[in-house]
Design a protein around this motif. Structure first.
Motif, mmCIF file in Angstrom:
data_model
loop_
_atom_site.group_PDB
_atom_site.id
_atom_site.type_symbol
_atom_site.label_atom_id
_atom_site.label_comp_id
_atom_site.label_asym_id
_atom_site.label_seq_id
_atom_site.Cartn_x
_atom_site.Cartn_y
_atom_site.Cartn_z
ATOM 1 N N ALA A 50 0.116 5.939 -1.041
ATOM 2 C CA ALA A 50 0.908 5.111 0.513
ATOM 3 C C ALA A 50 1.001 3.778 1.119
ATOM 4 C CB ALA A 50 0.649 6.017 1.326
ATOM 5 N N GLU B 193 -1.452 10.818 1.559
ATOM 6 C CA GLU B 193 -1.766 10.392 3.053
ATOM 7 C C GLU B 193 -2.202 10.951 4.166
ATOM 8 O OE1 GLU B 193 -2.146 7.241 5.510
ATOM 9 O OE2 GLU B 193 -2.711 7.668 3.937
ATOM 10 N N LEU C 8 -5.423 4.400 5.431
ATOM 11 C CA LEU C 8 -4.127 4.281 4.653
ATOM 12 C C LEU C 8 -4.571 4.397 3.088
ATOM 13 C CD1 LEU C 8 -0.661 3.996 4.871
ATOM 14 C CD2 LEU C 8 -1.263 1.621 4.460
ATOM 15 N N THR C 9 -3.722 5.267 2.492
ATOM 16 C CA THR C 9 -4.078 5.559 0.956
ATOM 17 C C THR C 9 -2.904 4.292 0.535
ATOM 18 O OG1 THR C 9 -2.387 6.873 0.787
ATOM 19 C CG2 THR C 9 -4.607 7.631 1.515
ATOM 20 N N GLY D 65 1.594 7.815 7.150
ATOM 21 C CA GLY D 65 1.016 5.790 7.254
ATOM 22 C C GLY D 65 1.530 5.648 8.190
#
Length: 222
Positions: free
Chosen positions: A167, A11, A163-164, A147
Protein backbone atom coordinates in the motif's frame (compact mmCIF):
# COMPACT_ATOMS: atom_id res chain seq x y z
CA UNK A 1 -3.95 -3.67 -11.79
CA UNK A 2 -2.25 -6.62 -10.07
CA UNK A 3 -0.06 -4.60 -7.64
CA UNK A 4 -2.99 -2.32 -6.83
CA UNK A 5 -5.22 -5.30 -6.05
CA UNK A 6 -2.46 -6.79 -3.91
CA UNK A 7 -2.09 -3.49 -2.03
CA UNK A 8 -5.85 -3.24 -1.44
CA UNK A 9 -6.03 -6.80 -0.09
CA UNK A 10 -2.93 -6.38 2.10
CA UNK A 11 -4.05 -3.13 3.67
CA UNK A 12 -7.65 -4.23 4.22
CA UNK A 13 -6.50 -7.56 5.64
CA UNK A 14 -4.20 -5.81 8.09
CA UNK A 15 -6.92 -3.41 9.19
CA UNK A 16 -9.30 -6.34 9.68
CA UNK A 17 -6.79 -7.85 12.10
CA UNK A 18 -6.47 -4.59 14.01
CA UNK A 19 -10.24 -4.16 14.32
CA UNK A 20 -10.68 -7.52 16.03
CA UNK A 21 -8.39 -6.28 18.83
CA UNK A 22 -10.23 -3.06 19.65
CA UNK A 23 -12.19 -2.50 22.84
CA UNK A 24 -15.21 -0.29 23.46
CA UNK A 25 -12.87 2.25 25.04
CA UNK A 26 -10.76 2.28 21.86
CA UNK A 27 -13.80 2.97 19.69
CA UNK A 28 -14.76 6.18 21.47
CA UNK A 29 -11.29 7.74 21.27
CA UNK A 30 -11.11 11.03 19.33
CA UNK A 31 -9.26 11.15 16.01
CA UNK A 32 -7.46 13.85 14.04
CA UNK A 33 -10.47 13.83 11.67
CA UNK A 34 -12.88 15.72 13.96
CA UNK A 35 -15.66 15.32 14.92
CA UNK A 36 -15.20 11.61 14.21
CA UNK A 37 -14.14 9.21 16.90
CA UNK A 38 -12.48 5.87 16.07
CA UNK A 39 -15.82 4.14 15.52
CA UNK A 40 -17.01 6.85 13.10
CA UNK A 41 -13.77 6.72 11.14
CA UNK A 42 -13.88 2.93 10.82
CA UNK A 43 -17.48 3.18 9.57
CA UNK A 44 -16.37 5.75 6.99
CA UNK A 45 -13.57 3.47 5.78
CA UNK A 46 -16.00 0.55 5.57
CA UNK A 47 -18.27 2.61 3.33
CA UNK A 48 -15.33 3.61 1.15
CA UNK A 49 -14.05 0.08 0.56
CA UNK A 50 -17.57 -1.17 -0.17
CA UNK A 51 -18.41 1.33 -2.90
CA UNK A 52 -17.04 -0.74 -5.77
CA UNK A 53 -19.58 -3.56 -5.42
CA UNK A 54 -22.45 -1.25 -6.34
CA UNK A 55 -20.37 0.59 -8.93
CA UNK A 56 -19.52 -2.66 -10.71
CA UNK A 57 -23.17 -3.73 -10.60
CA UNK A 58 -24.17 -0.53 -12.43
CA UNK A 59 -23.85 -0.01 -16.21
CA UNK A 60 -20.34 0.85 -17.36
CA UNK A 61 -19.70 4.35 -18.74
CA UNK A 62 -18.39 4.35 -22.31
CA UNK A 63 -14.95 5.76 -21.48
CA UNK A 64 -12.80 6.89 -18.57
CA UNK A 65 -12.59 10.64 -17.97
CA UNK A 66 -10.56 10.94 -14.74
CA UNK A 67 -7.57 9.13 -13.26
CA UNK A 68 -6.79 8.59 -9.58
CA UNK A 69 -4.91 11.88 -9.23
CA UNK A 70 -7.78 13.75 -10.88
CA UNK A 71 -10.21 12.14 -8.46
CA UNK A 72 -8.51 13.98 -5.62
CA UNK A 73 -9.36 17.39 -7.03
CA UNK A 74 -10.12 20.39 -4.86
CA UNK A 75 -13.54 20.86 -6.46
CA UNK A 76 -14.72 17.57 -4.96
CA UNK A 77 -13.77 18.46 -1.42
CA UNK A 78 -15.90 21.52 -0.78
CA UNK A 79 -17.28 22.34 2.67
CA UNK A 80 -20.67 20.97 1.61
CA UNK A 81 -19.22 17.67 0.40
CA UNK A 82 -17.10 17.37 3.52
CA UNK A 83 -20.10 18.01 5.79
CA UNK A 84 -22.04 15.28 4.01
CA UNK A 85 -19.09 12.91 4.41
CA UNK A 86 -18.87 13.66 8.14
CA UNK A 87 -22.57 13.05 8.69
CA UNK A 88 -22.44 9.89 6.59
CA UNK A 89 -19.66 8.41 8.71
CA UNK A 90 -21.59 9.12 11.89
CA UNK A 91 -24.81 7.65 10.51
CA UNK A 92 -23.02 4.53 9.35
CA UNK A 93 -21.36 4.09 12.75
CA UNK A 94 -24.77 4.17 14.44
CA UNK A 95 -26.29 1.81 11.86
CA UNK A 96 -23.57 -0.82 12.09
CA UNK A 97 -22.98 -0.57 15.85
CA UNK A 98 -19.84 -1.34 17.78
CA UNK A 99 -20.27 -5.09 18.03
CA UNK A 100 -20.55 -5.63 14.27
CA UNK A 101 -18.00 -3.09 13.09
CA UNK A 102 -15.07 -5.47 12.53
CA UNK A 103 -17.28 -8.09 10.89
CA UNK A 104 -18.92 -5.56 8.60
CA UNK A 105 -15.61 -4.10 7.48
CA UNK A 106 -14.23 -7.55 6.73
CA UNK A 107 -17.35 -8.50 4.79
CA UNK A 108 -17.30 -5.24 2.78
CA UNK A 109 -13.71 -5.42 1.57
CA UNK A 110 -13.91 -9.12 0.73
CA UNK A 111 -17.09 -8.53 -1.28
CA UNK A 112 -15.27 -5.77 -3.15
CA UNK A 113 -12.32 -8.06 -3.79
CA UNK A 114 -14.66 -10.72 -5.23
CA UNK A 115 -16.42 -8.17 -7.45
CA UNK A 116 -13.09 -6.94 -8.80
CA UNK A 117 -11.95 -10.48 -9.54
CA UNK A 118 -15.09 -11.05 -11.62
CA UNK A 119 -14.75 -7.81 -13.62
CA UNK A 120 -12.71 -7.20 -16.78
CA UNK A 121 -9.48 -5.34 -15.93
CA UNK A 122 -10.36 -2.53 -18.36
CA UNK A 123 -13.82 -2.02 -16.83
CA UNK A 124 -14.92 1.60 -16.40
CA UNK A 125 -16.96 2.63 -13.35
CA UNK A 126 -18.75 5.81 -12.29
CA UNK A 127 -17.93 7.32 -8.90
CA UNK A 128 -20.35 9.00 -6.52
CA UNK A 129 -18.93 12.32 -7.76
CA UNK A 130 -20.02 11.42 -11.30
CA UNK A 131 -16.52 10.70 -12.62
CA UNK A 132 -15.97 7.88 -15.09
CA UNK A 133 -12.78 6.02 -14.11
CA UNK A 134 -11.03 2.82 -15.01
CA UNK A 135 -11.46 0.20 -12.33
CA UNK A 136 -7.76 0.09 -11.52
CA UNK A 137 -7.59 3.86 -11.09
CA UNK A 138 -10.54 3.94 -8.72
CA UNK A 139 -9.05 1.04 -6.78
CA UNK A 140 -5.93 3.15 -6.25
CA UNK A 141 -8.13 5.71 -4.47
CA UNK A 142 -9.43 2.92 -2.20
CA UNK A 143 -5.87 1.99 -1.25
CA UNK A 144 -5.36 5.63 -0.31
CA UNK A 145 -8.60 5.59 1.71
CA UNK A 146 -7.65 2.56 3.78
CA UNK A 147 -3.95 3.32 4.07
CA UNK A 148 -4.08 7.01 4.98
CA UNK A 149 -7.02 6.63 7.34
CA UNK A 150 -5.16 3.69 8.83
CA UNK A 151 -2.51 6.22 9.83
CA UNK A 152 -5.25 8.30 11.47
CA UNK A 153 -6.52 5.27 13.38
CA UNK A 154 -3.03 4.29 14.52
CA UNK A 155 -2.45 7.82 15.85
CA UNK A 156 -5.79 7.83 17.67
CA UNK A 157 -5.11 4.42 19.22
CA UNK A 158 -1.54 5.28 20.22
CA UNK A 159 -0.14 2.47 18.05
CA UNK A 160 2.75 2.45 15.57
CA UNK A 161 1.58 2.86 11.96
CA UNK A 162 0.74 -0.49 10.35
CA UNK A 163 0.83 0.71 6.73
CA UNK A 164 1.73 -2.32 4.59
CA UNK A 165 4.61 -2.09 2.09
CA UNK A 166 2.40 -2.78 -1.00
CA UNK A 167 0.00 0.00 0.00
CA UNK A 168 2.86 2.39 0.76
CA UNK A 169 4.20 1.89 -2.78
CA UNK A 170 0.81 2.52 -4.43
CA UNK A 171 0.05 5.60 -2.33
CA UNK A 172 3.56 7.01 -2.66
CA UNK A 173 3.54 6.64 -6.45
CA UNK A 174 0.16 8.36 -6.67
CA UNK A 175 1.32 11.27 -4.52
CA UNK A 176 4.48 11.83 -6.58
CA UNK A 177 3.02 11.02 -9.98
CA UNK A 178 5.44 8.12 -10.17
CA UNK A 179 8.44 10.44 -9.89
CA UNK A 180 11.15 10.29 -7.23
CA UNK A 181 10.65 12.38 -4.12
CA UNK A 182 12.09 15.87 -4.79
CA UNK A 183 15.86 16.00 -4.38
CA UNK A 184 16.88 17.36 -1.00
CA UNK A 185 14.21 15.49 0.96
CA UNK A 186 15.38 12.36 2.75
CA UNK A 187 11.86 10.99 3.22
CA UNK A 188 10.96 7.33 3.33
CA UNK A 189 7.54 6.39 1.92
CA UNK A 190 5.76 6.67 5.27
CA UNK A 191 7.12 10.18 5.82
CA UNK A 192 6.20 11.17 2.27
CA UNK A 193 2.62 9.99 2.78
CA UNK A 194 2.26 11.67 6.17
CA UNK A 195 3.69 14.96 4.90
CA UNK A 196 1.84 15.02 1.57
CA UNK A 197 -1.54 14.26 3.16
CA UNK A 198 -1.19 16.73 6.03
CA UNK A 199 -0.61 14.09 8.70
CA UNK A 200 2.74 15.65 9.52
CA UNK A 201 3.77 19.31 9.37
CA UNK A 202 6.12 20.50 6.63
CA UNK A 203 9.16 22.41 7.82
CA UNK A 204 10.09 25.67 6.10
CA UNK A 205 13.11 24.10 4.32
CA UNK A 206 10.95 21.18 3.13
CA UNK A 207 8.37 23.57 1.72
CA UNK A 208 11.09 25.49 -0.13
CA UNK A 209 12.40 22.29 -1.74
CA UNK A 210 8.88 21.19 -2.72
CA UNK A 211 7.96 24.56 -4.21
CA UNK A 212 11.19 24.63 -6.23
CA UNK A 213 10.48 21.14 -7.59
CA UNK A 214 6.94 22.06 -8.65
CA UNK A 215 5.55 19.19 -6.56
CA UNK A 216 1.80 18.81 -7.11
CA UNK A 217 -0.28 18.30 -3.99
CA UNK A 218 -3.48 16.31 -4.20
CA UNK A 219 -6.62 17.46 -2.39
CA UNK A 220 -7.95 15.26 0.38
CA UNK A 221 -11.18 15.58 2.32
CA UNK A 222 -11.85 13.21 5.18
Amino acid sequence: MRPVRAAFSAECGRLSEILTELTDDDLVRPTDCPPWNVQDLIAHIRTGVGRLTDMLAAPAPPRAEVDAAGYFGTAKFTAEVDADRIAGGQREALRVGRAALATEFDRAWRATEAAIAAAPPDRVVRTRHGDAMRLGEFLRTRVVEVGVHGLDLAAALGRPPWLTPPAAVVIGDLLTGGRPTPAGLSWDRLTLIRKATGRAVLTAPERTVIDAAGFRWLAFGR
